[in-house]
Enzyme design. Structure first.
Site, PDB file in Angstrom:
ATOM      1  N   SER A 145       0.830  -1.107   0.132  1.00 49.78           N
ATOM      2  CA  SER A 145      -0.029   0.018  -0.096  1.00 49.78           C
ATOM      3  C   SER A 145       0.985   1.039  -0.131  1.00 49.78           C
ATOM      4  O   SER A 145       1.897   1.347  -0.454  1.00 49.78           O
ATOM      5  CB  SER A 145      -0.927  -0.031   1.155  1.00 49.78           C
ATOM      6  N   SER A 146       0.308   2.246   0.561  1.00 51.79           N
ATOM      7  CA  SER A 146       1.200   3.352   0.677  1.00 51.79           C
ATOM      8  C   SER A 146       0.683   4.420   1.981  1.00 51.79           C
ATOM      9  O   SER A 146      -0.701   4.154   2.119  1.00 51.79           O
ATOM     10  CB  SER A 146       1.240   4.190  -0.375  1.00 51.79           C
ATOM     11  N   TYR A 159      -3.695   7.876  -7.339  1.00 54.86           N
ATOM     12  CA  TYR A 159      -2.698   6.845  -6.886  1.00 54.86           C
ATOM     13  C   TYR A 159      -2.982   6.355  -5.378  1.00 54.86           C
ATOM     14  O   TYR A 159      -3.226   5.206  -5.158  1.00 54.86           O
ATOM     15  CB  TYR A 159      -1.501   7.519  -6.479  1.00 54.86           C
ATOM     16  N   LYS A 163      -4.058   2.615  -3.721  1.00 52.89           N
ATOM     17  CA  LYS A 163      -3.521   2.030  -2.751  1.00 52.89           C
ATOM     18  C   LYS A 163      -4.528   1.659  -1.389  1.00 52.89           C
ATOM     19  O   LYS A 163      -4.481   0.468  -0.931  1.00 52.89           O
ATOM     20  CB  LYS A 163      -2.098   2.730  -2.279  1.00 52.89           C
TER      21      LYS A 163
END
Length: 261
Positions: A145-146, A159, A163
């Site tokens: 993920s982020s 983006y 994620k």
């Protein structure tokens, strides 16, 4: 190492997607360095992948590499089958392949949407699917993920949402895979010293600050540790989730962000 001095991943086989550079390369090196046989998948970094394989082999590791674009689930399946054919089993999937994207809402096209979700979300879903078909009880899946998934950043919606979907994916796959003795978790890295970060780091600043405050100074005021992570530090998180030490952790996302505030 285990308490008896045996490498932690001795006898284990891992597949690492996006393993030719950045965090993926660090994960491949970490797992191989702790005894795992590793199959590295890459899309375009053949030279970097070959160099990493050669380097790790000089250290006594069992490592192979294969071109496998996660945008094509058939190529991901082929990578996993290659690993099983070469090493006889699969114990760990570290899904590290991903692409970045910044742009304002009005500029995002359907092609942009499809490209980002195809790699960051769809690619990881089918990597998990194909890995799960080969994993035995005790298997580990670690997706990427982020911290952007839980943090508001200008022009980063496409983006970040790709994620966030990964975090929901591991949460909901956990009971399904847990019934087979397989864990699935995700790592959410913060700013990390990779070529991707070098290209996009300034975009994480507020538009009114972009270009006005050096990134090194910005980091000291937005993170407890005041610096980017080294990829090896993020790789340590993947190694933890892939190990027996995380045997009772599943469906969760581990944030490694240096204490962002």
């Amino acid at each position: 190492m285990t308490s008896a001095g045996t490498p932690r991943f001795a006898g284990k086989v891992a597949v690492v997607t996006g393993g030719s550079r950045g965090i993926g390369a660090a994960v491949a090196a970490r797992l191989a360095g702790e005894g795992a046989a590793v199959a590295i998948g890459y899309r375009s970094g053949r030279e970097a992948a070959d160099e990493l394989v050669a380097e790790l082999k000089t250290q006594g590791a069992e490592v192979i590499a294969m071109r496998a674009d996660v945008a094509d689930p058939d190529e991901t399946e082929a990578l996993i089958e290659y690993a099983v054919a070469e090493f006889g089993q699969l114990d760990i999937l570290a899904s590290c392949a991903g692409i970045e994207h910044f742009d304002a809402l009005e500029n995002v096209t359907p092609a942009d949407f499809d490209r980002v979700y195809t790699v960051n979300t769809r690619g990881q879903f089918f990597a998990a699917q194909h890995a799960a078909a080969r994993l035995r009880a005790g298997g580990r899946i670690v997706l990427t993920s982020s911290v952007s998934a839980s943090r508001a950043i200008f022009a980063h919606t496409l983006y970040a949402s790709s994620k966030a979907a990964v975090e929901s994916m591991v949460l909901n796959l956990a009971p399904e895979l847990g019934a087979r003795g397989i864990t699935i978790n995700a790592i959410a890295p913060g700013g990390t010293a990779t070529d991707m970060a070098a290209e996009h780091a300034a975009s994480y600043q507020h538009p009114k600050l972009a270009g006005k405050i050096p990134m090194t100074e910005w980091l000291t005021t937005h993170g407890a540790l005041g610096r980017l992570a080294d990829p090896a530090e993020i790789a340590a998180g993947y190694a933890f989730l892939a190990s027996g030490d995380a045997s009772y952790m599943t469906g969760r996302t581990l944030q490694l962000d240096g204490g962002h505030f």
